[in-house]
Design an enzyme around this catalytic site. Structure first.
Site, mmCIF file in Angstrom:
data_model
loop_
_atom_site.group_PDB
_atom_site.id
_atom_site.type_symbol
_atom_site.label_atom_id
_atom_site.label_comp_id
_atom_site.label_asym_id
_atom_site.label_seq_id
_atom_site.Cartn_x
_atom_site.Cartn_y
_atom_site.Cartn_z
ATOM 1 N N ARG A 32 7.319 -9.806 -3.725
ATOM 2 C CA ARG A 32 8.156 -9.228 -2.544
ATOM 3 C C ARG A 32 10.094 -10.025 -2.354
ATOM 4 O O ARG A 32 9.686 -11.039 -3.126
ATOM 5 C CB ARG A 32 8.049 -10.400 -1.453
ATOM 6 C CG ARG A 32 6.269 -9.568 -1.036
ATOM 7 C CD ARG A 32 6.163 -8.626 -0.165
ATOM 8 N NE ARG A 32 5.049 -8.004 0.187
ATOM 9 C CZ ARG A 32 4.073 -7.668 -0.410
ATOM 10 N NH1 ARG A 32 4.125 -7.021 -1.777
ATOM 11 N NH2 ARG A 32 2.748 -7.050 0.735
ATOM 12 N N GLU B 219 13.236 -2.879 2.077
ATOM 13 C CA GLU B 219 12.569 -1.659 1.732
ATOM 14 C C GLU B 219 12.625 -0.002 2.956
ATOM 15 O O GLU B 219 12.390 -0.953 3.667
ATOM 16 C CB GLU B 219 11.095 -1.952 1.128
ATOM 17 C CG GLU B 219 11.249 -2.510 -0.558
ATOM 18 C CD GLU B 219 10.481 -3.494 -0.570
ATOM 19 O OE1 GLU B 219 8.699 -1.809 -0.420
ATOM 20 O OE2 GLU B 219 9.981 -3.927 -1.369
ATOM 21 N N HIS C 205 8.639 -0.156 -5.291
ATOM 22 C CA HIS C 205 7.588 -0.503 -5.370
ATOM 23 C C HIS C 205 6.190 -0.234 -5.171
ATOM 24 O O HIS C 205 5.440 1.086 -4.838
ATOM 25 C CB HIS C 205 7.657 -1.224 -2.846
ATOM 26 C CG HIS C 205 6.449 -2.016 -3.084
ATOM 27 N ND1 HIS C 205 7.018 -2.921 -2.391
ATOM 28 C CD2 HIS C 205 5.854 -2.133 -3.769
ATOM 29 C CE1 HIS C 205 6.029 -3.676 -1.896
ATOM 30 N NE2 HIS C 205 4.688 -3.471 -2.495
HETATM 31 C C1 GLV Z 1 1.835 -4.335 -2.532
HETATM 32 O O1 GLV Z 1 3.067 -5.172 -2.707
HETATM 33 C C2 GLV Z 1 0.486 -5.155 -2.167
HETATM 34 O O2 GLV Z 1 0.492 -6.748 -2.046
HETATM 35 O O3 GLV Z 1 -0.099 -4.597 -2.303
#
Ligand code: GLV
Ligand code: GLV
Length: 321
Positions: A237, A266, A285
């Site tokens: 993260r 993001e 991401h």
């Molecule tokens: C993506 O970042 C997730 O946590 O699945």
């Protein structure tokens, strides 16, 4: 029929199963609902499928007193105020396990891309700066036999280390809240303090979850302890990293390069300073973004939601309700 709000279109593998058992309202837009829109749509619902971009907090829960289950379409659940859900008897589930391999693949992809300056060299080629085969051009770092530091040896950290230990012969150091005998045995890995990991690793890959103790874990102090040849990768993260400190470290050559699949915020705005740094590779991401993985996530998400609607314990629970 129970009522369910699904906060974005998710793969049919899961959505069709939910729609067969509930009256489903799917948010149709590409962009997330605002907090107000989310509150409006969840009102009167029994179930919610949320994404990591949807904040599930006390204000939302208070607007939806009939809610029984929140099924988060992600393995991370820092977008959900879990204690607030537990206090209201709302079950929360996530999608662990099924995105481990896809995420480890992206960690390795970013590591290779950053170490071998792929973003920079591919752009140079496309933009006319490939003049000839240069003995001293685009020199990166080797991976074979180097030392890998895994910060957070959970499922994804382990899968990343497994690839790099068996494929590239890397030595593995790791930090974790508890000992990981599997990693020690299968990967000859060694659990160390973070300072030792930072000092001795050629590659540092971040796999810890976001919580108040990990927020800002990687700042000027951490980057300062790393090797000047080190490559830093984050697939967990964004807020675990102090981004101005990372940008300063990349600019000053305190570390060699970075590969990021997650940022804060993001999306990262296109004029952000990190994009201007040639030694920083940024993906939007996408770690779990394969057809098979997103189908499996949708199935797990449906498993949780359908159990919660029936008042049963969730197969992949985050809280104990
Ligand atoms: C993506 O970042 C997730 O946590 O699945
Ligand atoms: C590079 O292309 C080589 O042949 O060494």
């Amino acid at each position: 029929m129970p009522r369910v709000f699904v906060a974005r279109r998710i793969p049919a593998a899961g959505l069709d199963r939910i729609a067969a058992a509930a009256d489903v309202d799917v948010w149709p837009d590409r962009l997330p609902p605002s907090p107000d829109q989310l509150r409006e749509r969840v009102r009167g619902c029994d179930g919610l499928v949320s994404l990591l971009t949807d904040r599930v907090d006390a204000a939302l829960l208070d607007a939806a007193p009939t809610l029984k289950v929140v099924s988060n379409f992600a393995v991370g659940f820092n977008n959900v105020d879990v204690p607030a859900c537990t206090a209201r008897g709302v079950r929360v589930g996530n999608t662990p396990g099924v995105l481990t391999d896809a995420t480890a693949d992206i960690a390795v992809t970013l590591m290779l891309a950053a170490a071998r300056r792929l973003g920079e060299s591919a752009t140079d080629a496309k933009e006319g700066r490939w003049l000839t085969w240069e003995p001293l051009g685009w020199l990166g770092q080797d991976l074979a036999g180097k030392t890998l530091g895994i910060v957070g040896m959970g499922r994804i950290g382990f899968a990343t280390a497994k690839r790099l230990h068996h494929g590239w012969g890397m030595k593995v150091l790791y930090t974790a809240r508890s000992a990981k005998p599997d990693a020690d045995r299968e990967l000859a890995a060694r659990r160390v303090e973070l300072d030792e990991l930072l000092r001795d690793s050629d590659y540092v890959s971040l796999h810890a979850d976001l919580n108040p103790t990990t927020k800002g874990l990687f700042g000027a102090d951490a980057f300062g302890k790393m090797k000047r040849t080190a490559v830093f990768v984050n697939t967990s993260r964004g807020p675990l990293v102090d981004q101005p400190a990372l940008a300063a470290a990349l600019r000053a050559g305190t570390i060699f390069a970075a590969g990021l699949d997650v940022t804060d915020p993001e999306p990262l705005p296109p004029d952000h300073e990190l994009y201007a740094l040639p030694n920083c590779v940024i993906a939007p991401h996408v770690a779990s973004a394969t057809v098979g993985t997103r189908d499996a996530m949708a199935n797990r998400c449906a498993d949780n939601l359908l159990a919660g609607l029936c008042g049963d314990p969730l197969p992949y629970p985050v809280n104990n309700v």
